[in-house]
Enzyme design. Structure first.
Site, PDB file in Angstrom:
ATOM      1  N   PHE A 176      -1.787   8.161   4.162  1.00 33.26           N
ATOM      2  CA  PHE A 176      -2.597   8.778   5.238  1.00 33.26           C
ATOM      3  C   PHE A 176      -3.861   9.449   4.694  1.00 33.26           C
ATOM      4  O   PHE A 176      -4.161  10.602   5.005  1.00 33.26           O
ATOM      5  CB  PHE A 176      -1.795   9.815   6.038  1.00 33.26           C
ATOM      6  N   ASN A 203       4.952   6.117   3.310  1.00 30.13           N
ATOM      7  CA  ASN A 203       4.197   6.780   2.250  1.00 30.13           C
ATOM      8  C   ASN A 203       4.002   8.275   2.431  1.00 30.13           C
ATOM      9  O   ASN A 203       3.283   8.906   1.671  1.00 30.13           O
ATOM     10  CB  ASN A 203       2.846   6.078   2.083  1.00 30.13           C
ATOM     11  N   THR A 204       4.630   8.841   3.452  1.00 27.90           N
ATOM     12  CA  THR A 204       4.683  10.293   3.600  1.00 27.90           C
ATOM     13  C   THR A 204       6.164  10.643   3.526  1.00 27.90           C
ATOM     14  O   THR A 204       6.922  10.265   4.420  1.00 27.90           O
ATOM     15  CB  THR A 204       4.070  10.737   4.943  1.00 27.90           C
ATOM     16  N   SER A 236       5.560   5.273   8.677  1.00 20.67           N
ATOM     17  CA  SER A 236       4.907   5.037   7.393  1.00 20.67           C
ATOM     18  C   SER A 236       5.860   5.423   6.270  1.00 20.67           C
ATOM     19  O   SER A 236       6.438   6.502   6.295  1.00 20.67           O
ATOM     20  CB  SER A 236       3.628   5.861   7.262  1.00 20.67           C
ATOM     21  N   ASN A 273       6.018  -1.428  11.339  1.00 17.79           N
ATOM     22  CA  ASN A 273       5.198  -0.979  10.209  1.00 17.79           C
ATOM     23  C   ASN A 273       5.562  -1.800   8.956  1.00 17.79           C
ATOM     24  O   ASN A 273       6.296  -2.779   9.048  1.00 17.79           O
ATOM     25  CB  ASN A 273       5.440   0.522   9.988  1.00 17.79           C
ATOM     26  N   ASN A 311       0.828  -1.196   0.000  1.00 12.28           N
ATOM     27  CA  ASN A 311       0.000   0.000   0.000  1.00 12.28           C
ATOM     28  C   ASN A 311       0.863   1.246   0.000  1.00 12.28           C
ATOM     29  O   ASN A 311       1.951   1.274   0.552  1.00 12.28           O
ATOM     30  CB  ASN A 311      -0.961  -0.015   1.202  1.00 12.28           C
ATOM     31  N   LYS A 351       5.508   3.738  17.082  1.00 15.62           N
ATOM     32  CA  LYS A 351       5.522   2.669  16.070  1.00 15.62           C
ATOM     33  C   LYS A 351       6.690   2.868  15.107  1.00 15.62           C
ATOM     34  O   LYS A 351       6.815   3.919  14.493  1.00 15.62           O
ATOM     35  CB  LYS A 351       4.199   2.645  15.307  1.00 15.62           C
TER      36      LYS A 351
HETATM   37  C1  LIG Z   1      -3.674  -1.057   3.574  1.00 20.17           C
HETATM   38  C2  LIG Z   1      -2.817  -0.785   4.775  1.00 20.17           C
HETATM   39  C3  LIG Z   1      -2.873   0.461   5.378  1.00 20.17           C
HETATM   40  C4  LIG Z   1      -2.085   0.726   6.490  1.00 20.17           C
HETATM   41  N1  LIG Z   1      -2.179   1.956   7.090  1.00 20.17           N
HETATM   42  C5  LIG Z   1      -1.472   2.205   8.210  1.00 20.17           C
HETATM   43  C6  LIG Z   1      -1.593   3.439   8.875  1.00 20.17           C
HETATM   44  O1  LIG Z   1      -2.366   4.312   8.498  1.00 20.17           O
HETATM   45  N2  LIG Z   1      -0.829   3.641   9.995  1.00 20.17           N
HETATM   46  C7  LIG Z   1       0.026   2.690  10.478  1.00 20.17           C
HETATM   47  O2  LIG Z   1       0.683   2.921  11.510  1.00 20.17           O
HETATM   48  N3  LIG Z   1       0.144   1.496   9.867  1.00 20.17           N
HETATM   49  C8  LIG Z   1      -0.572   1.239   8.759  1.00 20.17           C
HETATM   50  N4  LIG Z   1      -0.449   0.022   8.140  1.00 20.17           N
HETATM   51  C9  LIG Z   1       0.526  -0.961   8.666  1.00 20.17           C
HETATM   52  C10 LIG Z   1      -0.112  -1.998   9.591  1.00 20.17           C
HETATM   53  O3  LIG Z   1      -0.645  -1.380  10.730  1.00 20.17           O
HETATM   54  C11 LIG Z   1       0.928  -3.046  10.023  1.00 20.17           C
HETATM   55  O4  LIG Z   1       1.952  -2.419  10.756  1.00 20.17           O
HETATM   56  C12 LIG Z   1       1.546  -3.754   8.820  1.00 20.17           C
HETATM   57  O5  LIG Z   1       0.608  -3.964   7.803  1.00 20.17           O
HETATM   58  C13 LIG Z   1       2.176  -5.095   9.209  1.00 20.17           C
HETATM   59  O6  LIG Z   1       1.212  -5.984   9.710  1.00 20.17           O
HETATM   60  P1  LIG Z   1       0.506  -7.149   8.799  1.00 20.17           P
HETATM   61  O7  LIG Z   1       1.609  -7.872   8.100  1.00 20.17           O
HETATM   62  O8  LIG Z   1      -0.255  -7.965   9.773  1.00 20.17           O
HETATM   63  O9  LIG Z   1      -0.370  -6.410   7.849  1.00 20.17           O
HETATM   64  C14 LIG Z   1      -1.229  -0.269   7.014  1.00 20.17           C
HETATM   65  C15 LIG Z   1      -1.195  -1.528   6.402  1.00 20.17           C
HETATM   66  C16 LIG Z   1      -1.962  -1.801   5.308  1.00 20.17           C
HETATM   67  C17 LIG Z   1      -1.923  -3.171   4.673  1.00 20.17           C
END
Ligand SMILES: Cc1cc2nc3c(=O)[nH]c(=O)nc-3n(C[C@H](O)[C@H](O)[C@H](O)COP(=O)(O)O)c2cc1C
Length: 346
Positions: free
Chosen positions: A115, A175-176, A173, A238, A111, A209
């Site tokens: 934000f 993406n910023t 993140s 993350n 992704n 985080k």
């Molecule tokens: C579509 C998507 C959007 C995410 N958005 C955020 C976010 O806004 N803030 C954040 O701290 N982590 C975000 N994450 C990261 C997740 O919270 C997590 O740290 C990461 O996906 C690893 O866990 P997983 O393998 O179980 O998905 C996002 C992950 C995905 C897949």
């Protein structure tokens, strides 16, 4: 009987972001239903971290419920806690679409949402109205066009403290642009000292985080600065900007990778943070957790709590209950009376 295997092919016919919006819409239909007192409560899995009592250690990671629309239904599905956000002070659109990709062959997601969110005031209102118990944390970030990112985090702590059971400072993140530089020692010190000053005396605990893509010395630096400024726990980790070998045609999409391929990286990062903190700072393990075995491994490696997101896309919303049941079994098998006893025993 689990329904998700039958529904999944229908959902997967939609592009990933439409599928997500549909899921949130359907879950939202249930927002009005009364919460049972503590749906995820499992006696041997109950645990306390940073002064909060968690009914079980399996949380929904940030990014699924960005605007705090469906935390109630998610708690009802058996999650021990839900982290909403990331929310920024002002609403923002996020990056152009497409920005969310399912890597089915890899059980992964990429992704670059950036934000997208309706802002802290909107999420705050929904959180204010919530009824019933349940731990709902709020993950905060900075607006992309912010001239003063530290001021954005300070504003977030002030705005969300009254409605959050905990606050997560998200500086990881990918993406910023430039956001992850806040993890550098001096920048982190400036950020966390401003937050320490701003947080209300009776406010919620504050978690940090971090990314899984850190240099060798960084876990130790981050732990030191976090402890100096009274951070209550660290969430590891993350999404990754690295690209382990992947099969999907979306492998080269830009953004953060999550799900199965992130698992070894996130586990290593957790072990590094455990070594750096010596168990003095609670850790929350995230990244590629899909089964009770994964959760158990993370807990043994030092995580007091775990979170997941991507595995739910593939395994369905029953995943929290399944992992909880598996953990209960392992505790019994290995002779632990409570999950807290197993933390860091690897
Ligand atoms: C579509 C998507 C959007 C995410 N958005 C955020 C976010 O806004 N803030 C954040 O701290 N982590 C975000 N994450 C990261 C997740 O919270 C997590 O740290 C990461 O996906 C690893 O866990 P997983 O393998 O179980 O998905 C996002 C992950 C995905 C897949």
């Amino acid at each position: 009987m689990a329904l998700y295997p039958f529904i999944r092919p229908l959902i997967f016919r939609l592009d990933a972001e439409r599928a997500h919006l549909l899921t949130i819409g359907l879950l939202g239909l249930r927002t009005g239903t009364a919460f049972t007192p503590e749906p995820g409560w499992t006696p041997t899995l109950e645990t306390s971290v940073a002064g909060l009592r968690f009914p079980n250690p399996i949380g929904l990671a940030a990014g699924f419920d960005k605007d705090a629309r469906v935390f109630g239904p998610m708690l009802n599905l058996g999650f021990g806690f839900v982290e909403v956000g990331t929310v920024t002070p002002r609403p923002q659109e996020g990056n152009p679409k497409p920005r969310l990709f399912r890597l089915e062959e890899d059980r992964a997601v990429i992704n670059r949402m950036g934000f997208n969110n309706e802002g802290q005031a909107a999420a705050g209102k929904r959180l204010e109205w919530r009824c019933g118990k349940g731990i709902v944390g709020v993950n905060i970030g900075a607006n992309k066009d912010s001239a003063d990112r530290i001021a954005d985090y300070v504003a977030g702590v002030r705005a969300m403290s009254p409605v959050a059971r905990y606050i997560t400072i998200n500086i990881s993140s990918p993406n910023t642009p430039g956001l992850r530089q806040l993890q550098d020692e001096e920048a982190l010190r400036a950020l966390l000292s401003a937050i320490e000053e701003a947080r209300p005396a009776d406010g919620p605990p504050i978690f940090l985080k971090v990314a899984p893509d850190l240099g060798e010395d960084e876990p130790e630096q981050i732990v030191r600065v976090a402890m100096e400024h009274k951070i209550d726990a660290i969430i590891v980790a993350n999404t990754t900007v690295s690209r382990p070998p992947l099969k999907s045609r979306f492998a080269r999409e830009q953004g953060g990778l999550s799900g199965a391929p992130l698992k070894p990286l996130a586990l290593k990062a957790l072990r590094d943070f455990r070594a750096a903190s010596g168990g003095k700072l609670p850790l929350i393990g995230v990244g590629g957790i899909a089964t009770a075995d994964d959760a158990w491994e993370r807990i043994r490696a030092g995580a007091s709590l775990v979170q997941l997101y991507s595995a739910m896309v593939y395994e369905g919303p029953g995943i929290a209950r399944r992992i909880a049941a598996g953990l209960v079994e392992r505790l019994k098998r290995e002779g632990f009376a409570n999950i807290a006893e197993a933390v860091g025993t690897e």
